[in-house]
Design a protein around this motif. Sequence first.
Motif, short mmCIF file in Angstrom:
data_model
loop_
_atom_site.label_atom_id
_atom_site.label_comp_id
_atom_site.label_asym_id
_atom_site.label_seq_id
_atom_site.Cartn_x
_atom_site.Cartn_y
_atom_site.Cartn_z
N THR A 122 -45.54 11.35 -107.93
CA THR A 122 -44.27 11.50 -108.41
C THR A 122 -43.89 11.84 -109.80
O THR A 122 -42.23 12.16 -109.71
CB THR A 122 -44.06 9.73 -108.12
OG1 THR A 122 -45.40 9.14 -109.58
CG2 THR A 122 -43.55 8.48 -107.08
N TRP A 123 -44.83 12.17 -110.57
CA TRP A 123 -43.80 13.04 -111.65
C TRP A 123 -42.63 14.20 -111.73
O TRP A 123 -42.15 14.62 -112.02
CB TRP A 123 -45.23 13.39 -112.49
CG TRP A 123 -45.58 12.28 -113.04
CD1 TRP A 123 -46.18 11.17 -113.38
CD2 TRP A 123 -45.11 11.58 -114.59
NE1 TRP A 123 -46.65 10.34 -114.79
CE2 TRP A 123 -45.74 10.09 -115.28
CE3 TRP A 123 -44.10 12.03 -115.27
CZ2 TRP A 123 -45.32 9.87 -116.24
CZ3 TRP A 123 -43.89 11.30 -116.47
CH2 TRP A 123 -44.61 10.32 -116.95
N LYS A 124 -43.59 14.95 -110.02
CA LYS A 124 -42.84 15.87 -109.48
C LYS A 124 -41.43 14.99 -109.13
O LYS A 124 -40.45 16.21 -109.70
CB LYS A 124 -43.74 16.60 -108.27
CG LYS A 124 -44.68 17.07 -108.68
CD LYS A 124 -45.71 17.63 -107.02
CE LYS A 124 -44.91 18.34 -106.55
NZ LYS A 124 -45.75 19.59 -105.36
N LEU A 231 -51.28 19.91 -108.03
CA LEU A 231 -49.83 18.84 -107.66
C LEU A 231 -48.22 19.58 -109.25
O LEU A 231 -47.65 19.86 -108.98
CB LEU A 231 -49.65 17.66 -108.48
CG LEU A 231 -50.43 16.68 -107.10
CD1 LEU A 231 -50.68 15.06 -107.29
CD2 LEU A 231 -50.10 17.13 -105.76
N VAL A 232 -48.87 19.60 -110.06
CA VAL A 232 -48.08 19.74 -111.07
C VAL A 232 -48.21 20.65 -112.37
O VAL A 232 -47.57 21.42 -113.13
CB VAL A 232 -47.89 18.64 -112.11
CG1 VAL A 232 -47.28 17.14 -111.32
CG2 VAL A 232 -49.04 18.28 -112.72
N GLY A 233 -49.23 21.64 -111.64
CA GLY A 233 -49.50 22.88 -112.99
C GLY A 233 -49.01 24.13 -112.16
O GLY A 233 -48.79 23.73 -111.30
N GLY A 234 -49.04 24.52 -113.34
CA GLY A 234 -48.26 26.10 -112.83
C GLY A 234 -49.01 27.73 -112.78
O GLY A 234 -50.08 27.06 -112.72
N PRO A 235 -48.20 28.75 -112.25
CA PRO A 235 -49.72 29.81 -112.19
C PRO A 235 -50.55 29.81 -113.02
O PRO A 235 -51.27 30.48 -112.96
CB PRO A 235 -47.95 30.60 -112.42
CG PRO A 235 -47.36 30.25 -112.25
CD PRO A 235 -47.00 29.02 -112.61
#
Lengths: 287, 364, 364, 324, 264
Positions: A122-124, A231-235
Amino acid sequence: MNGALRLKRALVLSPPLLWTFLFMFVPYAILLVYSFWQQKYPTFVPAFQFGNYVQIFTDPQYFRVILRTLKIAFFVSLGAALVAYPYAYFLVFRVRKPGLRLMLYMAVVAPLWVSYLLRAYTWKTILGTTGILNSFLMSTGILSEPSSVFLYNQTAMIVTLIYVFIPFMVMPIYAVLEKIPHSLKEASADLGVGRVRTFLSVTLPLSIPGIVAGFTMTFCLTFGDFIAPFLVGGPDGQMIANVIASQFGASLNWPLGAALALVMLMIVLSIITVSDKFERLGQGRFA
Amino acid sequence: MPEHTPVSKIIEIENLTKTFGKVVGVDDISLSVEQGEFVTLLGPSGCGKSTLLRMIGGFEEPTSGRILLDGQDVTHVPPSKRAVNMVFQDYALFPHLSVGKNVGYGLRVAGMPRREVREKALEALALVGLEDRFDAAPHMLSGGQRQRVALARAIVRRPKVLLLDEPLSALDANLREQMQVELKALHTKMGLTFILVTHDQTEALTMSDRIVVMRGGKIVQMGSPVDLYERPATSYVAGFIGSTNQFRSVVATGPTGPQVQCFGQPISAPAGVAPGQEALFGFRPEKALVQFGEEGGGPDTLRGSVADILYHGQSVRLMIDLGAGEVLVDLPMSGSDGMPQVGDAVSLRVGADKIMVLADEVAA
Amino acid sequence: MPEHTPVSKIIEIENLTKTFGKVVGVDDISLSVEQGEFVTLLGPSGCGKSTLLRMIGGFEEPTSGRILLDGQDVTHVPPSKRAVNMVFQDYALFPHLSVGKNVGYGLRVAGMPRREVREKALEALALVGLEDRFDAAPHMLSGGQRQRVALARAIVRRPKVLLLDEPLSALDANLREQMQVELKALHTKMGLTFILVTHDQTEALTMSDRIVVMRGGKIVQMGSPVDLYERPATSYVAGFIGSTNQFRSVVATGPTGPQVQCFGQPISAPAGVAPGQEALFGFRPEKALVQFGEEGGGPDTLRGSVADILYHGQSVRLMIDLGAGEVLVDLPMSGSDGMPQVGDAVSLRVGADKIMVLADEVAA
Amino acid sequence: GELNILTWEGYADPSVIEPFTAATGCEVSATYVGSNDDFAPKLAAGGGVFDIVTPSIDSTYALIEAGFVQPIDVSRVPAFKDIYEQFRTADGILKDGKVYGVPYAWGAIPFMYRKDKFDTPPTSIKALWDPALEGRISLWDDKSALYVAARLNGNMNIYELSDAELAAAVDKLVEQRPLVRKYWATAGELVDLYKSDEVWISNTWGGYQSGLLAAENIEVVEFIPEEGAEGWMDSNMIVADTPNEECAYQFLNMAISAQGQEGVFKVNGYSSTNPVAAKEFMSDSEFSALHQDDPAYLDSLLLWENLGDRLPVYTNAWNSVKSQ
Amino acid sequence: MSRSLSERLAWVVGITLILAFLYLPIAVLVAYSFNASRSLTWPMTGFTLEWYQKLAANEALIDAFYNSLYVAISATTLTLIIGVPAALALDRIDFPGKGLFRKLILLPIALPGIITGISMLILFRSLGIRLSLEAVIVGHATALLAVVVTQVYARLQRLPNSLQEASEDLGASGLQTFFLITLPNIKTAVIGSGMLAFTLSFDEIPVTFFLTGRDNTLPMFIWSTMRRGLTPEINAIGSLIVLMSIVLIFVSVRLQRNTKTQQK
Ligand SMILES: Nc1ncnc2c1ncn2[C@@H]1O[C@H](COP(=O)(O)OP(=O)(O)OP(=O)(O)O)[C@@H](O)[C@H]1O
Ligand SMILES: Nc1ncnc2c1ncn2[C@@H]1O[C@H](COP(=O)(O)OP(=O)(O)OP(=O)(O)O)[C@@H](O)[C@H]1O
Ligand SMILES: [Mg+2]
Ligand SMILES: [Mg+2]
């Protein structure tokens, strides 16, 4: 010691002893053995060589990822502590009604019930470019166009992990605060010390064992997390657990994965040992 | 106590009341304490002693009433701003600080330089004989030593009044006795005002200038230890301080003057009661003159036999069966008289001057 | 006590030793207890009282030695199989069971039918006056009541021996005194053998048939209360049971016979010492005959002045400054004599028969 | 009987499984993988769990060599001969003359962009390195990223890159990384990324995500860049020593029948490996849209190959990009 | 007075913010379970109960839910069966190797699940045990042992030894003592740690990830669904779990309150 007593003890002792031996001691031992094995296409074969460790310590990518993971774990623990401490403090010292206190305490623990994945997911929805936060900020005029800085980076991982692990921080801090005798704060006030100073020089130092326990727990949990990067991490979100998982998956290089897991285990163990010292220190004081 | 020397009144409490929800902790108490006095609050568990003390210390906000400290209204002043210090029942030593740091804590936080703090703390510790434990951690001390550190910490800032909430109750009998003596010596030495809470009557009798007996949030009686022991106002006070043989009787006119019936046996009535009046009477076990054998007699004598014997070392407590009831008497063992035996015939001489008239209990 | 009637010896302890690692808890103790006797183990904290009691109860395995219960070796029999029951210091009432269920527990686990259990439990509760609290939960009871429930629970199975580990130490002074009386009454009524642990000397004196004084895991002295109080063998025993004024002196030959120096003042030496001998002497505070004023005198009289006064209600303890030292004396307050004042001149008459000769301390 | 298959989401759709179970009595229970990397570990952990697996052509050979799968008796799969020859004879499913897999579906790894965000449609991989698109780019979180970078570097031998070429590809990817919003790991994630306006351009599993996005009314366009695209093909394989061999063969047959092929087409939008069967349910236009009639297209794709002992090197290289 | 008022206000605001932080995602989760659109992106599009209907029809999801229940209940039971004696042993019995035993048994609470998962995966592979829900149960029981042991051990330490001694003194056997005295008095700790263990097991991912065979637990189902794209069905089941946990919280608050008054 007489026979009957011995038998009774054996009965109490043997299930947990057997269990810990079979499912904890033996697996770690096998893990150690595996770490000396060797990858050999298409799988891996028994061997005794230190190649995996050499690889871990010479290829800078492992060092970088471990360092990154440590950094993230540190910030998650710090953040969780900063949120959890006031909350626990409030519950212990500010809430008079035991019923309300219990409710508020459960309110922190309760989210554990809801799937970690869903809560993280849900944080997305909240942090995304077109997410709730951006919409809110734009509707209040703080932002004129949606910002993409909230999601898919290390900060988003930290926020999400703080959120997910807060219960593990609140529980020990609450426990230790609750144990501090009320009279200590009164004694401090009695000696002419204001509330802020009393907090800094009495309550805070005495709650260090709880903070340390929560910190350790949160730190270690974060250290082993491989979901948040996904889930929410970037590259730049890859953490050590992802690397280990990929050794057991994509690379099918279990020996290297085992070696990495052992390195992780060592790091966690040293953290636990250090924090144990801290906690012991604190416990002796109340004796 | 002369009521007209306001200068010497360090604490004045006026109509102080504290309620917790529906529970009345302290019920409209007025009390004043002289500079340098040693006042003890005595009473059973739950009678409001701690609540009263904690209001004086500032830890509890009164529901109504006023507290004056040295003439100034401190009713709403926080504890940190009152020149009053407290010794807590559980000592409340800071477990993370050394003994010296505990004692110096109040000074340190007030901004006193480190060296001076150390000096003052050492001084205070010297007063309680612990200057050599300056660097020890509190958990390394024995109960009595912790007690002393708590004392040192409370007096280091030279408060006007020292409050002590059952400071000795956690100590064992021998140590408690020793600390009682030391505490009293400290009081004499420092000239401070002490207010002590206890539910141990011996402690109260031994140490106090004045004892305030409380019950159900109210003051039942106050006065010097001798006052209270010799002239308890009510049956409750008599029973709480020392042992008493109590009996109810109508005053009758006997051959030698007014008489009362003590468990069926007539003895002279004390002064202050008139024939026809019914009242509660009592006498202390040690006030009866004990004689063994059948013959002992004369006026004001109760006859009975020894029902039980409790050896106390320096004295023997006898339970005497008077036929219609039992009374206790204490027999000092200073002589080398043999021990009495159960069943021995005995006569007790209880002079009229030894008999106390007790008010009927009113308060709950 | 006649050593040759084996039938009546309910407990025989032979060379019992218990070590915890390097710590010696109980050190080679032998002791036997008669059927129906009330024996008290007395000693300071850590002297091994509880350890000895717990070995008798079966909670601690002896390192060496034997325990016979009614002639049978029970050294390695578990507690559940010994006809010995224990009253624990913290009562150890099962918090989740009602009073009645607590008392009936031992019968219930033995498989006795419910009704019978109830009957027996009620009976035992009646013995301690609590039959009406059968259904109460333990936390609803006062300390004294809990104590009684613990007692009822321990006696319901009619054990051969009842062990009591400081059963009264958690009670406050008044209640403790009351329970001492009740406990003793129960002992008389039931004819059971009691072994009580305490470090309260008054308790030991009041209740016991025999007191065993321990120190450092060993027995220092044992005997009846009067024995121990009047004839303590060592300075340690004298100091532990009651107060004693102790002084060391060489016996000299004075005008009226052998003399000793009590803080510089000569008094007659007691029997049993010869001139030239050096020994430790002592007398009890209540044994001195006190006279106020300058003139009081005569032989065996110490002269001094009142240095401090501790009011105890039924008596007053005076600290008398003899110049070269201080002694304590107790003044019974049975008369209506006025209170002494600090500084009053005083003379103490200490007869030679009041002086005890104390052995030098050997044991640690 | 029963049949436990480890496969891709959508490959065991009820629309296919239910008729199959009705017809054969084989109860199917399906478990889904997240990537090709999941097959070997699951099988490596011990047998007895699965009967059928459906890995892609780059992973098949390792399973064969590791002995995780057993040879297939082609005579028991009559329609095998109808399958495109390129697939039927692919190296990945053959060993020592024995067939180990029955090709099931195939497709490309094309690129995809949001139509509304581009005035001039991108035609090259270079678009994914365009600083103007910073924060709008996504790339599959897979060693496939290396193939993309290598092609951009002009190394078309993407399955046999030398260490130097691999290092160059890593450098390229590291250079690109600040522009990347997120490496997508799963189909659903990429869909979400487009849907929530996080990403405008990426690579994709041809036909699959674009279909899902179309259903959400987001218009995306797939394209094969100048640098070419990889191709993939999934085969059904029988796990070694399965106790459910009978059902397994029935499943293999069903999979390449018209019914099975229609399922994979309808549910996933993938191309069919069996043109004979495909003809039965596809319209002509669908047939050609999926390049079913275009062997040249098939040849132009860089069909995934087994990396052999280079696999860990590639994986390591990709991990090292992410570790920067 | 006014200072304390503003201070109180500051506290209330702060705590509310923390609670908002904790519950915003859950509120979002629940809200989206009623969202008409299939995708979990902002803004929401409309109200529907469709996802709950779909949920009721989604057998795989329901199976996963039951699998999770099965795993969590079994793992919790197993953990309690092993953990309570372990805590007893730690508290009451001295034996050689106790130090190592204590370290080992308390380790997994702070140990990343991935290590437990991997080491057990390797163990099972070495023993030739197939991956299955049962393997997951063993893994969970091991990982959660520490939860039970720490809590029960802490309670045992507060439980005076004299209770057990009194029971034996009164003639009760070891088993009688355990069931009649010890267990009732550590009941709340057993239940509490059991509930926590259940909660953690129900939502466990890392260990399950490595040990599960072909059956999915609920989190693994969600995990695999994420590959295709989550649908609000998942939100719907999440919301139902929220509802369930609220009920459970009320029950446990009741329970604790009762035991508190009982122990006072
Ligand atoms: N914080 C509180 N909340 C509610 N009631 C209280 C509180 N503090 C005290 N009371 C009640 O007020 C009454 C007086 O309590 P207080 O502590 O003053 O008694 P006490 O004389 O000190 O007793 P003790 O000898 O047991 O310490 C009691 O009935 C107690 O229950
Ligand atoms: N379980 C134990 N482990 C180690 N040492 C012990 C243990 N139990 C007792 N001891 C030691 O044995 C000695 C005797 O202890 P015991 O408890 O018998 O003393 P006690 O006379 O009952 O003291 P108290 O009056 O404080 O209860 C003490 O030095 C104590 O420290
Ligand atoms: Mg109090
Ligand atoms: Mg003891």
